[in-house]
Design a protein around this motif. Structure first.
Motif, mmCIF file in Angstrom:
data_model
loop_
_atom_site.group_PDB
_atom_site.id
_atom_site.type_symbol
_atom_site.label_atom_id
_atom_site.label_comp_id
_atom_site.label_asym_id
_atom_site.label_seq_id
_atom_site.Cartn_x
_atom_site.Cartn_y
_atom_site.Cartn_z
ATOM 1 N N PRO A 1 -10.726 13.634 28.059
ATOM 2 C CA PRO A 1 -10.278 12.291 27.667
ATOM 3 C C PRO A 1 -11.354 11.539 26.887
ATOM 4 N N VAL A 2 -10.917 10.765 25.916
ATOM 5 C CA VAL A 2 -11.800 9.843 25.190
ATOM 6 C C VAL A 2 -11.744 8.505 25.906
ATOM 7 N N SER A 3 -12.910 7.963 26.263
ATOM 8 C CA SER A 3 -12.923 6.672 26.958
ATOM 9 C C SER A 3 -13.103 5.501 25.999
ATOM 10 N N LYS A 4 -13.728 5.743 24.826
ATOM 11 C CA LYS A 4 -13.992 4.623 23.913
ATOM 12 C C LYS A 4 -14.054 5.102 22.476
ATOM 13 N N TYR A 5 -13.393 4.342 21.605
ATOM 14 C CA TYR A 5 -13.501 4.516 20.159
ATOM 15 C C TYR A 5 -13.745 3.134 19.574
ATOM 16 N N ARG A 6 -14.961 2.945 19.044
ATOM 17 C CA ARG A 6 -15.367 1.616 18.575
ATOM 18 C C ARG A 6 -15.202 0.595 19.700
ATOM 19 N N LYS A 7 -14.375 -0.425 19.531
ATOM 20 C CA LYS A 7 -14.261 -1.435 20.591
ATOM 21 C C LYS A 7 -13.083 -1.178 21.530
ATOM 22 N N LYS A 8 -12.350 -0.093 21.278
ATOM 23 C CA LYS A 8 -11.150 0.185 22.066
ATOM 24 C C LYS A 8 -11.477 1.120 23.239
ATOM 25 N N HIS A 9 -11.017 0.748 24.448
ATOM 26 C CA HIS A 9 -11.160 1.580 25.644
ATOM 27 C C HIS A 9 -9.787 2.161 25.995
ATOM 28 N N TYR A 10 -9.801 3.384 26.555
ATOM 29 C CA TYR A 10 -8.553 4.101 26.757
ATOM 30 C C TYR A 10 -8.337 4.501 28.213
ATOM 31 N N GLU A 11 -7.047 4.693 28.543
ATOM 32 C CA GLU A 11 -6.663 5.250 29.839
ATOM 33 C C GLU A 11 -6.850 6.776 29.801
ATOM 34 N N ASN A 12 -6.649 7.421 30.950
ATOM 35 C CA ASN A 12 -6.703 8.883 30.946
ATOM 36 C C ASN A 12 -5.673 9.493 31.902
ATOM 37 N N SER A 13 -4.512 8.835 32.054
ATOM 38 C CA SER A 13 -3.515 9.280 33.029
ATOM 39 C C SER A 13 -2.885 10.621 32.659
ATOM 40 N N LEU A 14 -2.404 10.764 31.426
ATOM 41 C CA LEU A 14 -1.775 12.011 31.019
ATOM 42 C C LEU A 14 -2.797 13.140 30.993
ATOM 43 N N GLY A 15 -3.994 12.852 30.528
ATOM 44 C CA GLY A 15 -5.040 13.870 30.506
ATOM 45 C C GLY A 15 -5.328 14.420 31.886
ATOM 46 N N MET A 16 -5.381 13.542 32.880
ATOM 47 C CA MET A 16 -5.623 13.981 34.256
ATOM 48 C C MET A 16 -4.478 14.864 34.752
ATOM 49 N N GLU A 17 -3.249 14.485 34.431
ATOM 50 C CA GLU A 17 -2.098 15.289 34.843
ATOM 51 C C GLU A 17 -2.150 16.685 34.221
ATOM 52 N N LEU A 18 -2.465 16.736 32.950
ATOM 53 C CA LEU A 18 -2.515 18.023 32.261
ATOM 54 C C LEU A 18 -3.647 18.898 32.798
ATOM 55 N N GLN A 19 -4.803 18.275 33.077
ATOM 56 C CA GLN A 19 -5.908 19.047 33.637
ATOM 57 C C GLN A 19 -5.531 19.627 34.993
ATOM 58 N N ALA A 20 -4.833 18.843 35.805
ATOM 59 C CA ALA A 20 -4.386 19.337 37.112
ATOM 60 C C ALA A 20 -3.419 20.505 36.940
ATOM 61 N N ALA A 21 -2.543 20.415 35.943
ATOM 62 C CA ALA A 21 -1.592 21.504 35.694
ATOM 63 C C ALA A 21 -2.318 22.770 35.261
#
Length: 286
Positions: free
Chosen positions: A249-269
């Motif tokens: 997951p990317v947590s930050k791009y410039r001033k924008k911060h991101y969630e990581n919900s789908l990424g966590m689900e996919l990693q678990a899968a």
């Protein structure tokens, strides 16, 4: 130990001065993840390697069957006393000629290093930015993993110099093609987008698998479409995929911060699939 054309030698003996991959970038490669001596997504890797060799007009030996290559990979893992490993399979045109090769037959080198079995997501900040010094061309060769990775290398140096964990590479239309070391996915609400292969990104094995996982889940609308730098600012979630790391997951791009919900689900899968591989290996041992 390094596997050179089926012979195991020490690493320092694996490269000659006339090696065309070294001199001209005349080579293609696959990076594979082995878990308990089982190659993940091996069929996809095999057919991508065959396709890459055809695209660059290498002569594919009759002996390059799935069974032979699988055996060579697993022998390399075993000779290095590993159970789970990161394996690099590099194929290069044999020596002779300059830009015009004298021959189209090939040699190969296989190397292996220890790799954790499961995929994991670090909780540390993962910040990215755009790399604008060079651009990826929207053409067939850009989709192939060749031994010429100068854009990726200079982008990685740029990221290090600017305390970034990665960079997004732009194509010649100024759209986001991929990250330094993987394909990118962007989620906005219930919509997931990844750049199409025609935008110049590598035809990633994990990209293909993640597309299938998302489609099979029937929770998100998914599209292969161009992503502009402006689109990144509107996204809820961005992650990078490759076979070795799984989901990053990317947590930050410039001033924008991101969630990581789908990424966590996919990693678990993905880890659930690895557990199935481990269970199958334990069953065979008993």
């Amino acid at each position: 130990m390094v596997n050179v054309n089926g012979e195991f030698v020490s690493g320092e003996k694996s490269l000659n001065a006339d090696n065309r991959a070294f001199l001209l970038g005349d080579g293609v490669f696959e990076t594979l993840k082995v878990v308990n001596r089982k190659i993940l997504f091996f069929e996809d890797h095999y057919f991508r390697l065959m396709s890459a060799m055809r695209i660059v007009r290498m002569e594919i030996p009759m002996s390059f069957t799935m069974e032979v290559i699988e055996n060579e990979i697993l022998q390399t893992v075993t000779r290095n006393n590993l159970q789970s490993a990161r394996v690099r399979f590099t194929v290069f045109r044999n020596a002779g000629g300059r830009y015009l090769p004298h021959v189209n037959d090939i040699s190969y080198v296989l190397s292996a290093e220890a790799q954790p079995t499961d995929y994991s997501i670090s909780q540390e900040s993962y910040e990215v930015d755009l790399f604008k010094d060079s651009y990826i061309s929207r053409q067939l060769l850009s989709t192939v993993k060749t031994t010429n990775r100068l854009i990726n290398i200079t982008a990685a140096i740029f990221a290090s110099e600017n305390d970034l964990q990665n960079c997004f590479l732009l194509n010649d239309a100024k759209n986001v093609a991929e990250a330094i070391n993987g394909n990118i996915f962007m989620r906005t609400g219930n919509s997931v987008v990844t750049p199409p292969i025609s935008d110049g990104c590598v035809n990633g094995v994990m990209r293909k698998h993640v597309l299938k996982l998302i489609k099979d889940g029937n929770r998100y609308e998914i599209a292969e479409a161009p992503i502009s730098p402006f689109d990144l600012q509107k996204a809820d979630e961005i992650f990078i995929t490759n076979v070795i790391s799984g989901i990053q997951p990317v947590s930050k791009y410039r001033k924008k911060h991101y969630e990581n919900s789908l990424g966590m689900e996919l990693q678990a899968a993905l880890n659930a699939e690895i557990n199935i591989v481990n269970s199958a290996a334990d069953f065979r041992e008993h």
